[in-house]
Structures are given as structure tokens and as C-alpha cells.
Design a protein around this motif. Structure first.
Motif, PDB file in Angstrom:
ATOM      1  N   SER A  33       0.779  -1.204  -0.067  1.00 56.74           N
ATOM      2  CA  SER A  33      -0.117   0.055   0.011  1.00 56.74           C
ATOM      3  C   SER A  33       0.771   1.360   0.044  1.00 56.74           C
ATOM      4  CB  SER A  33      -0.988   0.041   1.273  1.00 56.74           C
ATOM      5  OG  SER A  33      -0.329   0.295   2.336  1.00 56.74           O
ATOM      6  N   PHE A  34       0.203   2.396  -0.294  1.00 61.63           N
ATOM      7  CA  PHE A  34       0.976   3.613  -0.282  1.00 61.63           C
ATOM      8  C   PHE A  34       1.443   4.010   1.054  1.00 61.63           C
ATOM      9  CE2 PHE A  34       1.162   8.201  -0.407  1.00 61.63           C
ATOM     10  CZ  PHE A  34       2.202   8.446  -1.347  1.00 61.63           C
ATOM     11  N   GLN A  35       0.614   3.951   2.118  1.00 64.90           N
ATOM     12  CA  GLN A  35       0.938   3.957   3.566  1.00 64.90           C
ATOM     13  C   GLN A  35       2.170   3.258   3.797  1.00 64.90           C
ATOM     14  OE1 GLN A  35      -0.058   6.791   5.471  1.00 64.90           O
ATOM     15  NE2 GLN A  35       1.633   5.910   6.633  1.00 64.90           N
ATOM     16  N   ALA A  36       2.262   1.859   3.271  1.00 59.34           N
ATOM     17  CA  ALA A  36       3.286   1.021   3.649  1.00 59.34           C
ATOM     18  C   ALA A  36       4.679   1.675   2.956  1.00 59.34           C
ATOM     19  CB  ALA A  36       3.289  -0.434   3.022  1.00 59.34           C
TER      20      ALA A  36
ATOM     21  N   LEU B  82       5.226   4.945   2.754  1.00 57.79           N
ATOM     22  CA  LEU B  82       5.709   6.005   3.554  1.00 57.79           C
ATOM     23  C   LEU B  82       6.044   5.547   5.038  1.00 57.79           C
ATOM     24  CD1 LEU B  82       2.457   8.382   2.908  1.00 57.79           C
ATOM     25  CD2 LEU B  82       4.953   8.515   1.908  1.00 57.79           C
ATOM     26  N   ASP B  83       5.379   4.389   5.387  1.00 59.26           N
ATOM     27  CA  ASP B  83       6.164   3.824   6.649  1.00 59.26           C
ATOM     28  C   ASP B  83       7.482   3.290   6.471  1.00 59.26           C
ATOM     29  OD1 ASP B  83       3.359   4.479   8.051  1.00 59.26           O
ATOM     30  OD2 ASP B  83       3.127   2.267   7.667  1.00 59.26           O
ATOM     31  N   ASN B  84       7.946   2.771   5.462  1.00 54.59           N
ATOM     32  CA  ASN B  84       9.157   2.178   5.248  1.00 54.59           C
ATOM     33  C   ASN B  84      10.426   3.492   5.114  1.00 54.59           C
ATOM     34  OD1 ASN B  84       8.636  -0.490   5.492  1.00 54.59           O
ATOM     35  ND2 ASN B  84       8.122  -0.790   3.157  1.00 54.59           N
ATOM     36  N   ILE B  85       9.576   4.414   4.296  1.00 58.76           N
ATOM     37  CA  ILE B  85      10.628   5.650   4.136  1.00 58.76           C
ATOM     38  C   ILE B  85      10.910   6.336   5.416  1.00 58.76           C
ATOM     39  CG2 ILE B  85      10.528   8.086   3.206  1.00 58.76           C
ATOM     40  CD1 ILE B  85       8.840   6.736   0.944  1.00 58.76           C
ATOM     41  N   GLN B  86       9.833   6.178   6.157  1.00 63.41           N
ATOM     42  CA  GLN B  86       9.949   6.949   7.754  1.00 63.41           C
ATOM     43  C   GLN B  86      11.135   6.045   8.507  1.00 63.41           C
ATOM     44  OE1 GLN B  86       6.635   7.745   9.978  1.00 63.41           O
ATOM     45  NE2 GLN B  86       7.850   8.408  11.659  1.00 63.41           N
ATOM     46  N   LYS B  87      11.115   4.723   8.231  1.00 61.92           N
ATOM     47  CA  LYS B  87      11.805   3.829   9.001  1.00 61.92           C
ATOM     48  C   LYS B  87      13.417   4.034   8.830  1.00 61.92           C
ATOM     49  CE  LYS B  87       8.616   0.052   9.962  1.00 61.92           C
ATOM     50  NZ  LYS B  87       8.098  -1.082   9.388  1.00 61.92           N
ATOM     51  N   LYS B  88      13.533   4.271   7.300  1.00 59.00           N
ATOM     52  CA  LYS B  88      14.878   4.346   6.757  1.00 59.00           C
ATOM     53  C   LYS B  88      15.442   5.741   6.959  1.00 59.00           C
ATOM     54  CE  LYS B  88      17.665   4.143   2.374  1.00 59.00           C
ATOM     55  NZ  LYS B  88      17.910   3.160   1.437  1.00 59.00           N
ATOM     56  N   THR B  89      14.577   6.816   6.687  1.00 60.80           N
ATOM     57  CA  THR B  89      15.194   8.257   6.857  1.00 60.80           C
ATOM     58  C   THR B  89      14.936   8.861   8.139  1.00 60.80           C
ATOM     59  OG1 THR B  89      13.180   9.218   6.101  1.00 60.80           O
ATOM     60  CG2 THR B  89      14.661   8.506   4.385  1.00 60.80           C
TER      61      THR B  89
ATOM     62  N   HIS C 244      10.275   4.262  -3.980  1.00 61.32           N
ATOM     63  CA  HIS C 244      10.132   5.022  -2.850  1.00 61.32           C
ATOM     64  C   HIS C 244      10.090   6.641  -2.975  1.00 61.32           C
ATOM     65  CE1 HIS C 244      10.509   1.398  -0.780  1.00 61.32           C
ATOM     66  NE2 HIS C 244      10.043   1.441   0.163  1.00 61.32           N
ATOM     67  N   ALA C 245      11.175   7.022  -3.989  1.00 56.69           N
ATOM     68  CA  ALA C 245      11.093   8.561  -4.285  1.00 56.69           C
ATOM     69  C   ALA C 245       9.832   8.952  -4.833  1.00 56.69           C
ATOM     70  CB  ALA C 245      12.521   8.691  -4.969  1.00 56.69           C
ATOM     71  N   MET C 246       9.316   7.752  -5.783  1.00 58.78           N
ATOM     72  CA  MET C 246       7.931   8.189  -6.469  1.00 58.78           C
ATOM     73  C   MET C 246       7.163   8.420  -5.602  1.00 58.78           C
ATOM     74  SD  MET C 246       8.590   9.218  -9.680  1.00 58.78           S
ATOM     75  CE  MET C 246       6.960   8.889 -10.306  1.00 58.78           C
ATOM     76  N   ALA C 247       7.094   7.575  -4.381  1.00 55.40           N
ATOM     77  CA  ALA C 247       5.847   7.720  -3.566  1.00 55.40           C
ATOM     78  C   ALA C 247       5.795   9.081  -2.876  1.00 55.40           C
ATOM     79  CB  ALA C 247       6.035   6.783  -2.438  1.00 55.40           C
ATOM     80  N   VAL C 248       7.075   9.776  -2.503  1.00 56.86           N
ATOM     81  CA  VAL C 248       7.253  11.132  -1.864  1.00 56.86           C
ATOM     82  C   VAL C 248       6.673  11.985  -2.800  1.00 56.86           C
ATOM     83  CG1 VAL C 248       8.602  12.783  -1.213  1.00 56.86           C
ATOM     84  CG2 VAL C 248       9.023  10.240  -0.370  1.00 56.86           C
TER      85      VAL C 248
ATOM     86  N   LYS D 212       2.797  15.815  -5.327  1.00 56.92           N
ATOM     87  CA  LYS D 212       2.143  16.238  -6.325  1.00 56.92           C
ATOM     88  C   LYS D 212       0.303  16.201  -6.025  1.00 56.92           C
ATOM     89  CE  LYS D 212       1.676  16.647 -10.911  1.00 56.92           C
ATOM     90  NZ  LYS D 212       1.961  17.759 -11.637  1.00 56.92           N
ATOM     91  N   GLY D 213       0.112  15.486  -4.882  1.00 57.66           N
ATOM     92  CA  GLY D 213      -1.486  15.457  -4.521  1.00 57.66           C
ATOM     93  C   GLY D 213      -1.985  14.190  -5.068  1.00 57.66           C
ATOM     94  N   ILE D 214      -1.199  13.204  -5.702  1.00 52.61           N
ATOM     95  CA  ILE D 214      -1.842  12.030  -6.305  1.00 52.61           C
ATOM     96  C   ILE D 214      -2.287  10.978  -5.300  1.00 52.61           C
ATOM     97  CG2 ILE D 214      -1.316  10.248  -7.823  1.00 52.61           C
ATOM     98  CD1 ILE D 214       0.869  11.999  -9.291  1.00 52.61           C
ATOM     99  N   LYS D 215      -1.449  10.963  -4.174  1.00 59.79           N
ATOM    100  CA  LYS D 215      -1.750  10.333  -3.185  1.00 59.79           C
ATOM    101  C   LYS D 215      -1.558  11.203  -1.824  1.00 59.79           C
ATOM    102  CE  LYS D 215      -2.040   6.064  -5.171  1.00 59.79           C
ATOM    103  NZ  LYS D 215      -2.859   4.995  -4.605  1.00 59.79           N
ATOM    104  N   GLU D 216      -2.367  10.480  -0.901  1.00 62.96           N
ATOM    105  CA  GLU D 216      -2.345  11.047   0.493  1.00 62.96           C
ATOM    106  C   GLU D 216      -2.070  10.008   1.673  1.00 62.96           C
ATOM    107  OE1 GLU D 216      -6.086  12.759   1.341  1.00 62.96           O
ATOM    108  OE2 GLU D 216      -6.246  14.003  -0.448  1.00 62.96           O
ATOM    109  N   GLU D 217      -1.686  10.597   2.622  1.00 58.88           N
ATOM    110  CA  GLU D 217      -1.212   9.481   3.708  1.00 58.88           C
ATOM    111  C   GLU D 217      -2.301   8.861   4.222  1.00 58.88           C
ATOM    112  OE1 GLU D 217       1.321  10.498   7.162  1.00 58.88           O
ATOM    113  OE2 GLU D 217       0.805  12.885   6.427  1.00 58.88           O
ATOM    114  N   GLY D 218      -2.303   7.338   4.195  1.00 54.54           N
ATOM    115  CA  GLY D 218      -3.246   6.341   4.746  1.00 54.54           C
ATOM    116  C   GLY D 218      -3.987   5.820   3.301  1.00 54.54           C
ATOM    117  N   SER D 219      -3.498   6.265   2.218  1.00 53.41           N
ATOM    118  CA  SER D 219      -3.804   5.632   0.914  1.00 53.41           C
ATOM    119  C   SER D 219      -3.556   4.177   0.765  1.00 53.41           C
ATOM    120  CB  SER D 219      -3.555   6.545  -0.480  1.00 53.41           C
ATOM    121  OG  SER D 219      -4.085   7.865  -0.271  1.00 53.41           O
ATOM    122  N   LYS D 220      -4.395   3.371   0.005  1.00 54.57           N
ATOM    123  CA  LYS D 220      -3.717   2.237  -0.308  1.00 54.57           C
ATOM    124  C   LYS D 220      -2.965   1.981  -1.538  1.00 54.57           C
ATOM    125  CE  LYS D 220      -7.458   0.101   2.422  1.00 54.57           C
ATOM    126  NZ  LYS D 220      -8.489  -0.895   2.421  1.00 54.57           N
TER     127      LYS D 220
END
Length: 76
Positions: free
Chosen positions: A2-5, A7-14, A59-63, A68-76
Motif C-alpha cells: 500500500s501507499f502508506q506502507a 511511507l512507513d518504510n521511508i520513515q523507518k529508513k530516513t 520510494h522516491a516516486m511515493a514522496v 503532487k497530490g496524487i496520493k495522501e497519507e493513509g492511501s492504499k
């Protein structure tokens, strides 16, 4: 994954949250109030994230999608 996953992985790494990346992108001049400026291309954002945070392309494309507003936190 999921998109949120992503973001979660990005936060764990950075150690940076989605809000942190919005603020950092504002500071870099890529966005205004967390919203990507129209003239900014995906490559500019992904290159920055790959170089500064050692993120992979997906992961960079997720950010980028967040900014860009294509996805939001909590999105699948």
C-alpha cells in the motif's frame, strides 16, 4: 504494498515523516506549503531523494506522488 506502507518504510529508513518531506521540499523550492509547484518535474524530486536520502526509485516516486497530490497519507 500500500501507499502508506511505502511511507512507513521511508520513515523507518530516513527518520522523516510525510510532513517532514513536505517541509524539506518547500525549503528546496520544489513546493509551496507541501504542494509541488507546477514547473517541478518528477526527476528533480526523485534525484534529490535518491541522492540525499538514498531512497530507491519507487520510494522516491511515493514522496513525489505525495507532493503532487496524487496520493495522501493513509492511501492504499
Amino acid at each position: 504494498m500500500s501507499f502508506q506502507a511505502y511511507l512507513d518504510n521511508i520513515q523507518k529508513k530516513t527518520g522523516k515523516t510525510a510532513d517532514d518531506f513536505k517541509k524539506l521540499a518547500d525549503a528546496k523550492g520544489f513546493s509551496d506549503k507541501g504542494v509541488l509547484k507546477p514547473a517541478v518535474k518528477a526527476t528533480q524530486v526523485t534525484n534529490w531523494l535518491k541522492e540525499e536520502f538514498e531512497l530507491g526509485h519507487g520510494h522516491a516516486m511515493a514522496v513525489y506522488a505525495l507532493l503532487k497530490g496524487i496520493k495522501e497519507e493513509g492511501s492504499k
